[in-house]
Design a protein around this motif. Structure first.
Motif, PDB file in Angstrom:
ATOM      1  N   LEU A 120      42.027  25.560   9.742  1.00  0.00           N
ATOM      2  CA  LEU A 120      41.074  24.498  10.539  1.00  0.00           C
ATOM      3  C   LEU A 120      41.454  24.043  11.951  1.00  0.00           C
ATOM      4  N   ALA A 121      42.354  24.320  11.836  1.00  0.00           N
ATOM      5  CA  ALA A 121      42.771  23.141  13.578  1.00  0.00           C
ATOM      6  C   ALA A 121      42.367  24.413  14.551  1.00  0.00           C
ATOM      7  N   VAL A 122      43.031  26.081  14.124  1.00  0.00           N
ATOM      8  CA  VAL A 122      42.824  26.925  14.728  1.00  0.00           C
ATOM      9  C   VAL A 122      41.193  26.823  15.709  1.00  0.00           C
ATOM     10  N   HIS A 123      39.977  26.730  13.729  1.00  0.00           N
ATOM     11  CA  HIS A 123      38.469  27.297  14.012  1.00  0.00           C
ATOM     12  C   HIS A 123      38.364  26.150  15.169  1.00  0.00           C
ATOM     13  N   LEU A 124      38.293  24.949  15.127  1.00  0.00           N
ATOM     14  CA  LEU A 124      38.134  23.793  16.211  1.00  0.00           C
ATOM     15  C   LEU A 124      38.296  23.495  17.390  1.00  0.00           C
ATOM     16  N   ILE A 125      39.768  24.631  18.058  1.00  0.00           N
ATOM     17  CA  ILE A 125      40.271  24.756  19.424  1.00  0.00           C
ATOM     18  C   ILE A 125      38.919  25.487  19.460  1.00  0.00           C
ATOM     19  N   ASN A 126      38.696  26.580  19.210  1.00  0.00           N
ATOM     20  CA  ASN A 126      38.284  28.005  18.915  1.00  0.00           C
ATOM     21  C   ASN A 126      36.634  27.785  19.272  1.00  0.00           C
ATOM     22  N   CYS A 127      35.980  26.555  19.308  1.00  0.00           N
ATOM     23  CA  CYS A 127      34.510  26.020  18.936  1.00  0.00           C
ATOM     24  C   CYS A 127      34.875  25.091  19.788  1.00  0.00           C
ATOM     25  N   ILE A 128      35.424  24.619  19.628  1.00  0.00           N
ATOM     26  CA  ILE A 128      35.376  23.712  21.258  1.00  0.00           C
ATOM     27  C   ILE A 128      35.709  24.065  22.788  1.00  0.00           C
ATOM     28  N   LEU A 129      36.481  25.310  22.713  1.00  0.00           N
ATOM     29  CA  LEU A 129      37.187  26.008  23.848  1.00  0.00           C
ATOM     30  C   LEU A 129      36.073  27.153  24.888  1.00  0.00           C
ATOM     31  N   GLY A 130      35.650  27.669  23.217  1.00  0.00           N
ATOM     32  CA  GLY A 130      34.479  29.027  23.354  1.00  0.00           C
ATOM     33  C   GLY A 130      35.265  30.343  23.716  1.00  0.00           C
ATOM     34  N   ASP A 131      35.219  30.993  24.818  1.00  0.00           N
ATOM     35  CA  ASP A 131      35.263  32.181  25.649  1.00  0.00           C
ATOM     36  C   ASP A 131      36.922  32.027  26.789  1.00  0.00           C
ATOM     37  N   GLN A 132      37.383  31.770  25.471  1.00  0.00           N
ATOM     38  CA  GLN A 132      39.024  31.375  26.232  1.00  0.00           C
ATOM     39  C   GLN A 132      39.345  32.570  27.283  1.00  0.00           C
ATOM     40  N   LEU A 133      39.790  33.925  27.313  1.00  0.00           N
ATOM     41  CA  LEU A 133      39.517  34.703  28.109  1.00  0.00           C
ATOM     42  C   LEU A 133      38.915  34.622  29.509  1.00  0.00           C
ATOM     43  N   THR A 134      37.604  34.400  29.237  1.00  0.00           N
ATOM     44  CA  THR A 134      36.389  34.483  30.382  1.00  0.00           C
ATOM     45  C   THR A 134      37.137  33.370  31.942  1.00  0.00           C
ATOM     46  N   ARG A 135      37.449  32.341  30.790  1.00  0.00           N
ATOM     47  CA  ARG A 135      38.487  30.484  31.538  1.00  0.00           C
ATOM     48  C   ARG A 135      38.596  31.373  32.133  1.00  0.00           C
ATOM     49  N   LEU A 136      40.141  31.803  32.142  1.00  0.00           N
ATOM     50  CA  LEU A 136      41.356  32.102  32.429  1.00  0.00           C
ATOM     51  C   LEU A 136      41.047  33.596  33.014  1.00  0.00           C
ATOM     52  N   LEU A 137      40.203  34.371  33.051  1.00  0.00           N
ATOM     53  CA  LEU A 137      40.259  35.561  33.648  1.00  0.00           C
ATOM     54  C   LEU A 137      39.481  35.424  35.217  1.00  0.00           C
ATOM     55  N   PHE A 138      38.312  34.414  34.680  1.00  0.00           N
ATOM     56  CA  PHE A 138      37.798  34.171  35.956  1.00  0.00           C
ATOM     57  C   PHE A 138      36.585  32.359  36.152  1.00  0.00           C
ATOM     58  N   PRO A 139      38.604  31.644  36.519  1.00  0.00           N
ATOM     59  CA  PRO A 139      38.173  29.978  36.688  1.00  0.00           C
ATOM     60  C   PRO A 139      36.828  29.890  37.534  1.00  0.00           C
TER      61      PRO A 139
END
Length: 242
Positions: free
Chosen positions: A196-215
């Protein structure tokens, strides 16, 4: 009787939490009380010198990369002895851990303990998520995360330190909330708290790879962060509530 202090509106909470990590690398830290004084240093002087050391270390890590920064370099820039860093932090990994821990402590200050907070789960997670999204949107945090990924293979201690001081702390915090009997009774029984903890973080952060590659050139606005949080929590609750 519920003694929990009334929660602030979401927009006020986000503004209060804004820029916590960036304070560690900001250029306008007030260090006026770092000057020499007669006799034993006062508590305020010691605290200011510690702030200066953490500030210097954070700047050097982000500017040059963790692997290229030595304790000698940090000590020289911060005007302290290398031995002082070893005594207080045990080495470079301990110093990085302190930088991250200091940022987290400032960021979550004022937030009720999730283990005892009596508000509805929706309000608790809204409070947490706004603060968390605000933190990970700070440019210095994004830079730190990118540095960790880039140097993880060549400098394993960096990845381990970052993971233990950041992501692990967040997952454990959420897991304790989801393990509370009153909260657990509202959630699907087959889902473990860690998932549940991991799922919540993924839900609110969304596409983390794009966020890091193309801030983005500019951090998201308060309205954009609130919209992301609300959409993420809606997705989360639709999947985990009984």
């Amino acid at each position: 009787m519920n003694t929990t202090a009334p929660s602030k509106p979401a927009d006020q909470t986000a503004e209060h939490a804004s820029g916590a990590l960036s304070e560690l690398v900001a250029n306008d830290l007030e260090l006026a009380c770092c000057g020499k004084v007669a006799g034993r240093p006062r508590a305020a002087d010691k605290e200011a010198r510690l702030e200066s050391l953490l500030h210097t270390a954070a700047c050097l890590f982000l500017e040059k990369g963790y692997g290229k920064v030595s304790l000698e370099m940090i000590a020289r820039e911060a005007h302290v002895a290398v031995r002082t860093i070893y005594v207080k932090f045990g080495g470079k990994a301990g110093l990085l851990n302190a930088v991250i821990a200091k940022g987290r402590a400032r960021y979550f200050s004022g937030m009720s303990s999730m283990e005892t907070d009596t508000r509805p789960i929706e309000e608790i997670l809204m409070d947490f998520s706004i603060r968390f999204v605000d933190l990970v949107s700070v440019p210095s945090f994004v830079s730190l995360h990118r540095m960790v990924i880039a140097e993880a293979k060549s400098t394993p201690e960096l990845a381990t330190t970052f993971n233990q001081a950041g992501p692990v702390q967040t997952r454990e915090l959420l897991s304790r909330l989801f393990s509370r009997p009153d909260i657990k009774a509202q959630l699907r029984s087959e889902l473990p708290a860690e998932m549940l903890a991991v799922h919540l973080i993924n839900c609110i952060l969304g596409d983390q790879l794009t966020r890091l590659l193309f801030p983005p050139e500019q951090p998201p606005t308060t309205e954009e962060k609130l919209r992301r949080v609300k959409d993420g929590l809606d997705l989360f609750f639709n999947g985990v509530l009984r």
